[in-house]
Scaffold this motif. Structure first.
Motif, PDB file in Angstrom:
ATOM      1  N   GLU A   1      43.275  45.259  31.070  1.00  9.03           N
ATOM      2  CA  GLU A   1      42.305  44.327  31.648  1.00  9.03           C
ATOM      3  C   GLU A   1      42.796  42.894  31.488  1.00  9.03           C
ATOM      4  O   GLU A   1      43.240  42.478  30.438  1.00  9.03           O
ATOM      5  CB  GLU A   1      40.952  44.495  30.967  1.00  9.03           C
ATOM      6  N   LYS A   2      42.746  42.166  32.557  1.00  7.93           N
ATOM      7  CA  LYS A   2      43.124  40.764  32.577  1.00  7.93           C
ATOM      8  C   LYS A   2      42.288  40.090  33.652  1.00  7.93           C
ATOM      9  O   LYS A   2      41.358  40.693  34.191  1.00  7.93           O
ATOM     10  CB  LYS A   2      44.621  40.599  32.883  1.00  7.93           C
ATOM     11  N   LYS A   3      42.571  38.844  33.947  1.00 11.76           N
ATOM     12  CA  LYS A   3      41.829  38.183  34.998  1.00 11.76           C
ATOM     13  C   LYS A   3      42.018  38.941  36.307  1.00 11.76           C
ATOM     14  O   LYS A   3      43.136  39.218  36.732  1.00 11.76           O
ATOM     15  CB  LYS A   3      42.295  36.734  35.158  1.00 11.76           C
ATOM     16  N   LEU A   4      40.911  39.278  36.952  1.00  5.51           N
ATOM     17  CA  LEU A   4      40.968  40.062  38.176  1.00  5.51           C
ATOM     18  C   LEU A   4      41.638  39.259  39.292  1.00  5.51           C
ATOM     19  O   LEU A   4      41.260  38.127  39.574  1.00  5.51           O
ATOM     20  CB  LEU A   4      39.560  40.465  38.615  1.00  5.51           C
ATOM     21  N   VAL A   5      42.665  39.851  39.893  1.00  2.84           N
ATOM     22  CA  VAL A   5      43.354  39.238  41.020  1.00  2.84           C
ATOM     23  C   VAL A   5      42.973  40.024  42.269  1.00  2.84           C
ATOM     24  O   VAL A   5      43.178  41.237  42.338  1.00  2.84           O
ATOM     25  CB  VAL A   5      44.883  39.258  40.821  1.00  2.84           C
ATOM     26  N   GLN A   6      42.396  39.340  43.250  1.00  2.00           N
ATOM     27  CA  GLN A   6      41.986  39.980  44.489  1.00  2.00           C
ATOM     28  C   GLN A   6      42.675  39.310  45.673  1.00  2.00           C
ATOM     29  O   GLN A   6      42.898  38.105  45.658  1.00  2.00           O
ATOM     30  CB  GLN A   6      40.476  39.875  44.675  1.00  2.00           C
ATOM     31  N   TRP A   7      42.998  40.097  46.671  1.00  2.00           N
ATOM     32  CA  TRP A   7      43.508  39.505  47.907  1.00  2.00           C
ATOM     33  C   TRP A   7      43.051  40.367  49.070  1.00  2.00           C
ATOM     34  O   TRP A   7      43.082  41.588  49.026  1.00  2.00           O
ATOM     35  CB  TRP A   7      45.020  39.341  47.871  1.00  2.00           C
ATOM     36  N   ALA A   8      42.580  39.695  50.121  1.00  2.00           N
ATOM     37  CA  ALA A   8      42.023  40.382  51.274  1.00  2.00           C
ATOM     38  C   ALA A   8      43.095  40.648  52.314  1.00  2.00           C
ATOM     39  O   ALA A   8      44.063  39.883  52.456  1.00  2.00           O
ATOM     40  CB  ALA A   8      40.901  39.546  51.882  1.00  2.00           C
ATOM     41  N   LEU A   9      42.929  41.739  53.069  1.00  2.00           N
ATOM     42  CA  LEU A   9      43.800  41.983  54.207  1.00  2.00           C
ATOM     43  C   LEU A   9      43.547  40.909  55.268  1.00  2.00           C
ATOM     44  O   LEU A   9      42.443  40.375  55.360  1.00  2.00           O
ATOM     45  CB  LEU A   9      43.535  43.376  54.781  1.00  2.00           C
TER      46      LEU A   9
END
Length: 247
Positions: free
Chosen positions: A183-191
């Motif tokens: 667990e770490k800082k959540l990294v999100q990226w959208a299509l």
């Protein structure tokens, strides 16, 4: 473990899933999460490359690289998974080998579906991938002094690479274990687009013996299929959710 159906053993896997719970609304329970997701969706494996997924050149195998099952969290975080099985993703070290590794590159086509099982005329949702939640289901037989590293490299649409890793230390023995990247800082990226998109990632498995004589192997559950032991496939869980598309 999902059902070991021969019909799952297809060269290019296509899997769709009906979501559970209400869509864009609070669950019937007073404290249920608000869920933002399409009516249905599917993942299609469109390309494979590497020694960990030689399915384009092998025939007659009952279990090939394929999608297996989906799941989602129920704690309000709304993280969804789809799992993909890799029967050839396995490695071992022993007396004459201190390190062994194998890899596979997978390309997926994601498609939003409506209640009729078709892409909607106007897509309503954009898929978001994220790390620090990548899941791996595999079998281990590790002496003390043997180290395992899973590395997952996702390619974003703008050419960046986002990496997740899982490290495991021997001794460890299991016919099947589930691990998540730390667990770490959540990294999100959208299509880039709404309703559909391409996902590409590389999965690497490395096994190292850090002391003389240490042995270890990583594979998947073995199942008896028509009188022969076969590898079901180590299963990688890809983590995602959605955002609404705006006009």
């Amino acid at each position: 473990m999902s059902s070991l159906l021969p019909t799952l053993a297809v060269l290019l896997g296509v899997t769709a899933a009906l979501p559970s719970g209400s869509i864009d609304a609070r669950d019937s329970s007073a404290d249920g999460p608000v869920r933002i997701l399409p009516y249905n969706w599917q993942f299609n494996i469109t390309a494979l490359s590497g020694p960990g997924c030689p399915d384009f050149s092998t025939t007659g195998e009952p279990f090939t690289t394929r999608p297996t099952f989906g799941s989602n969290t129920v704690d309000g975080s709304e993280i969804y998974y789809w799992h993909f099985a890799y029967p050839h993703l396995r490695a071992a070290v022993g007396a004459d080998k201190r390190e062994d590794s194998v890899w596979c590159e997978t390309t997926l086509q994601y498609t939003e579906l409506d209640e009729h099982g078709q892409p909607p005329a106007v897509p309503g949702y954009r898929l978001k991938l994220h790390t620090n939640a990548t899941e791996m289901i595999a079998a281990y037989d590790l002496d003390e002094g043997v180290e395992v590293n899973w590395k997952f490299t996702f390619e974003t649409a703008d050419g960046k690479q986002i990496v997740d890793e899982i490290s495991i230390q021997g001794p460890r023995f299991s016919t099947e274990d589930t691990d998540y990247s730390p667990e770490k800082k959540l990294v999100q990226w959208a299509l880039p687009g709404c309703g559909t998109g391409t996902i590409k990632y590389r999965t690497e498995l490395t096994v190292r013996a850090k002391k003389d004589g240490a042995k270890g192997s990583v594979s998947s559950e073995q199942v008896n299929y028509q009188g022969k032991l076969e590898y079901y496939g180590a299963q990688q869980g890809v983590s995602y959710d959605w955002e609404k598309c705006t006009a």
